[in-house]
Motif scaffolding. Structure first.
Motif, PDB file in Angstrom:
ATOM      1  N   SER A  28       0.865  -1.178   0.000  1.00 29.83           N
ATOM      2  CA  SER A  28       0.000   0.000   0.000  1.00 29.83           C
ATOM      3  C   SER A  28       0.898   1.222   0.000  1.00 29.83           C
ATOM      4  O   SER A  28       1.707   1.395   0.923  1.00 29.83           O
ATOM      5  CB  SER A  28      -0.896   0.038   1.234  1.00 29.83           C
ATOM      6  OG  SER A  28      -1.815  -1.012   1.210  1.00 29.83           O
ATOM      7  N   ARG A  29       0.788   2.029  -1.033  1.00 22.80           N
ATOM      8  CA  ARG A  29       1.589   3.255  -1.074  1.00 22.80           C
ATOM      9  C   ARG A  29       0.988   4.260  -2.032  1.00 22.80           C
ATOM     10  O   ARG A  29       0.247   3.901  -2.942  1.00 22.80           O
ATOM     11  CB  ARG A  29       3.046   2.973  -1.404  1.00 22.80           C
ATOM     12  CG  ARG A  29       3.322   2.424  -2.769  1.00 22.80           C
ATOM     13  CD  ARG A  29       4.824   2.206  -3.031  1.00 22.80           C
ATOM     14  NE  ARG A  29       5.334   1.079  -2.292  1.00 22.80           N
ATOM     15  CZ  ARG A  29       6.103   0.114  -2.786  1.00 22.80           C
ATOM     16  NH1 ARG A  29       6.482   0.159  -4.040  1.00 22.80           N
ATOM     17  NH2 ARG A  29       6.507  -0.877  -2.050  1.00 22.80           N
ATOM     18  N   TYR A  56       7.859   6.583 -12.039  1.00 24.09           N
ATOM     19  CA  TYR A  56       6.685   7.338 -12.436  1.00 24.09           C
ATOM     20  C   TYR A  56       6.988   8.830 -12.479  1.00 24.09           C
ATOM     21  O   TYR A  56       7.486   9.409 -11.518  1.00 24.09           O
ATOM     22  CB  TYR A  56       5.509   7.108 -11.479  1.00 24.09           C
ATOM     23  CG  TYR A  56       4.361   8.034 -11.813  1.00 24.09           C
ATOM     24  CD1 TYR A  56       3.525   7.735 -12.869  1.00 24.09           C
ATOM     25  CD2 TYR A  56       4.186   9.226 -11.125  1.00 24.09           C
ATOM     26  CE1 TYR A  56       2.506   8.608 -13.224  1.00 24.09           C
ATOM     27  CE2 TYR A  56       3.172  10.091 -11.477  1.00 24.09           C
ATOM     28  CZ  TYR A  56       2.337   9.783 -12.529  1.00 24.09           C
ATOM     29  OH  TYR A  56       1.350  10.647 -12.898  1.00 24.09           O
ATOM     30  N   SER A  57       6.703   9.412 -13.593  1.00 21.75           N
ATOM     31  CA  SER A  57       6.682  10.846 -13.803  1.00 21.75           C
ATOM     32  C   SER A  57       5.524  11.057 -14.777  1.00 21.75           C
ATOM     33  O   SER A  57       5.247  10.173 -15.596  1.00 21.75           O
ATOM     34  CB  SER A  57       8.006  11.308 -14.405  1.00 21.75           C
ATOM     35  OG  SER A  57       8.058  12.700 -14.486  1.00 21.75           O
ATOM     36  N   ASP A 130      -1.740   5.913 -18.570  1.00 23.80           N
ATOM     37  CA  ASP A 130      -2.126   5.849 -17.167  1.00 23.80           C
ATOM     38  C   ASP A 130      -1.250   4.826 -16.440  1.00 23.80           C
ATOM     39  O   ASP A 130      -1.297   3.631 -16.733  1.00 23.80           O
ATOM     40  CB  ASP A 130      -3.603   5.464 -17.071  1.00 23.80           C
ATOM     41  CG  ASP A 130      -4.097   5.401 -15.640  1.00 23.80           C
ATOM     42  OD1 ASP A 130      -3.714   4.451 -14.923  1.00 23.80           O
ATOM     43  OD2 ASP A 130      -4.863   6.291 -15.243  1.00 23.80           O
ATOM     44  N   PHE A 131      -0.448   5.290 -15.500  1.00 25.71           N
ATOM     45  CA  PHE A 131       0.500   4.438 -14.781  1.00 25.71           C
ATOM     46  C   PHE A 131      -0.176   3.238 -14.126  1.00 25.71           C
ATOM     47  O   PHE A 131       0.266   2.092 -14.276  1.00 25.71           O
ATOM     48  CB  PHE A 131       1.245   5.264 -13.728  1.00 25.71           C
ATOM     49  CG  PHE A 131       2.062   4.442 -12.777  1.00 25.71           C
ATOM     50  CD1 PHE A 131       3.243   3.851 -13.184  1.00 25.71           C
ATOM     51  CD2 PHE A 131       1.656   4.262 -11.463  1.00 25.71           C
ATOM     52  CE1 PHE A 131       4.011   3.087 -12.312  1.00 25.71           C
ATOM     53  CE2 PHE A 131       2.410   3.508 -10.578  1.00 25.71           C
ATOM     54  CZ  PHE A 131       3.590   2.918 -11.003  1.00 25.71           C
ATOM     55  N   LEU A 132      -1.253   3.473 -13.386  1.00 24.46           N
ATOM     56  CA  LEU A 132      -1.908   2.385 -12.651  1.00 24.46           C
ATOM     57  C   LEU A 132      -2.528   1.366 -13.604  1.00 24.46           C
ATOM     58  O   LEU A 132      -2.451   0.155 -13.370  1.00 24.46           O
ATOM     59  CB  LEU A 132      -2.945   2.944 -11.681  1.00 24.46           C
ATOM     60  CG  LEU A 132      -2.380   3.837 -10.567  1.00 24.46           C
ATOM     61  CD1 LEU A 132      -3.509   4.448  -9.744  1.00 24.46           C
ATOM     62  CD2 LEU A 132      -1.404   3.073  -9.686  1.00 24.46           C
ATOM     63  N   LEU A 152      -2.190   0.830  -4.741  1.00 20.22           N
ATOM     64  CA  LEU A 152      -1.405   2.000  -5.120  1.00 20.22           C
ATOM     65  C   LEU A 152      -2.342   3.125  -5.523  1.00 20.22           C
ATOM     66  O   LEU A 152      -3.405   2.886  -6.090  1.00 20.22           O
ATOM     67  CB  LEU A 152      -0.493   1.690  -6.305  1.00 20.22           C
ATOM     68  CG  LEU A 152       0.624   0.683  -6.109  1.00 20.22           C
ATOM     69  CD1 LEU A 152       1.425   0.521  -7.393  1.00 20.22           C
ATOM     70  CD2 LEU A 152       1.536   1.075  -4.971  1.00 20.22           C
ATOM     71  N   SER A 153      -1.917   4.316  -5.250  1.00 17.73           N
ATOM     72  CA  SER A 153      -2.638   5.487  -5.731  1.00 17.73           C
ATOM     73  C   SER A 153      -1.613   6.531  -6.124  1.00 17.73           C
ATOM     74  O   SER A 153      -0.467   6.513  -5.661  1.00 17.73           O
ATOM     75  CB  SER A 153      -3.584   6.022  -4.660  1.00 17.73           C
ATOM     76  OG  SER A 153      -2.855   6.426  -3.523  1.00 17.73           O
ATOM     77  N   LEU A 154      -2.022   7.427  -6.992  1.00 15.51           N
ATOM     78  CA  LEU A 154      -1.148   8.524  -7.393  1.00 15.51           C
ATOM     79  C   LEU A 154      -1.404   9.706  -6.488  1.00 15.51           C
ATOM     80  O   LEU A 154      -2.543   9.994  -6.118  1.00 15.51           O
ATOM     81  CB  LEU A 154      -1.406   8.912  -8.852  1.00 15.51           C
ATOM     82  CG  LEU A 154      -1.093   7.840  -9.892  1.00 15.51           C
ATOM     83  CD1 LEU A 154      -1.379   8.372 -11.287  1.00 15.51           C
ATOM     84  CD2 LEU A 154       0.337   7.378  -9.775  1.00 15.51           C
ATOM     85  N   SER A 155      -0.354  10.398  -6.146  1.00 12.77           N
ATOM     86  CA  SER A 155      -0.465  11.589  -5.297  1.00 12.77           C
ATOM     87  C   SER A 155      -1.352  12.613  -5.983  1.00 12.77           C
ATOM     88  O   SER A 155      -1.292  12.799  -7.195  1.00 12.77           O
ATOM     89  CB  SER A 155       0.919  12.179  -5.047  1.00 12.77           C
ATOM     90  OG  SER A 155       0.791  13.401  -4.356  1.00 12.77           O
TER      91      SER A 155
END
Length: 160
Positions: A28-29, A56-57, A130-132, A152-155
């Motif tokens: 989880s992050r 990831y960018s 989309d990264f995820l 996972l989630s993106l900030s």
């Protein structure tokens, strides 16, 4: 570092990609911009270890599935506007997948290149930025069980 011989054949690499695997722990992050990380994976048949390394960018994503024993990349997603030049001279630009290729290693003959690039979509791999979505697509492509283990989630504070 140059190598003279691959530690995997094409058949062995294909088997490693498509055998059943699982994440080894709950993860989880929140992923921030310009962040890298790894996901530990193990095969269900013989406990062989793999990892997914990611960067990831917003306009530059790399997701690399590799074999820990040999250190060889088996599948790598590159979601950006860069390119890869294959041994036959073809230039693959933009979102692409690089797949382990014994033939590419022999043709390129530079002691390091062991992947051939293909534009996305390729096979069941989607063309997404989309990264995820790309990460879960890669986990499914590599037959890696991740449900209920990966969160996972993106900030929300990402500068785009």
């Amino acid at each position: 570092m140059a190598i003279t011989e691959l530690q995997l054949t094409q058949e062995e690499a294909n088997q490693l990609i498509f055998e059943l695997k699982r994440l080894t722990k709950n993860i989880s992050r929140t992923v921030d911009t310009d962040t890298s990380g790894t996901l530990p994976i193990v095969s269900k048949s013989d406990n062989r270890k793999f990892k997914i390394a990611y960067f990831y960018s917003p306009f530059n994503v790399h997701i690399n599935f590799f074999d820990v024993k040999t250190g060889l990349s088996l599948v790598r997603l590159n979601l950006n506007n860069s390119f890869h030049r294959n041994a036959d001279g073809s230039k693959i630009t933009g979102n692409r997948v690089n797949l382990f290729s014994e033939q590419e290693f022999n043709l390129k003959n530079d002691g390091k290149t062991h992947m051939r690039a293909f534009p996305l979509p390729h096979d069941v791999l989607k063309n997404t930025s989309d990264f995820l979505d790309a990460l879960t697509n890669l986990l499914e492509y590599t037959h890696t069980e991740y449900k209920d283990k990966l969160h996972l989630s993106l900030s929300t504070n990402l500068d785009v």
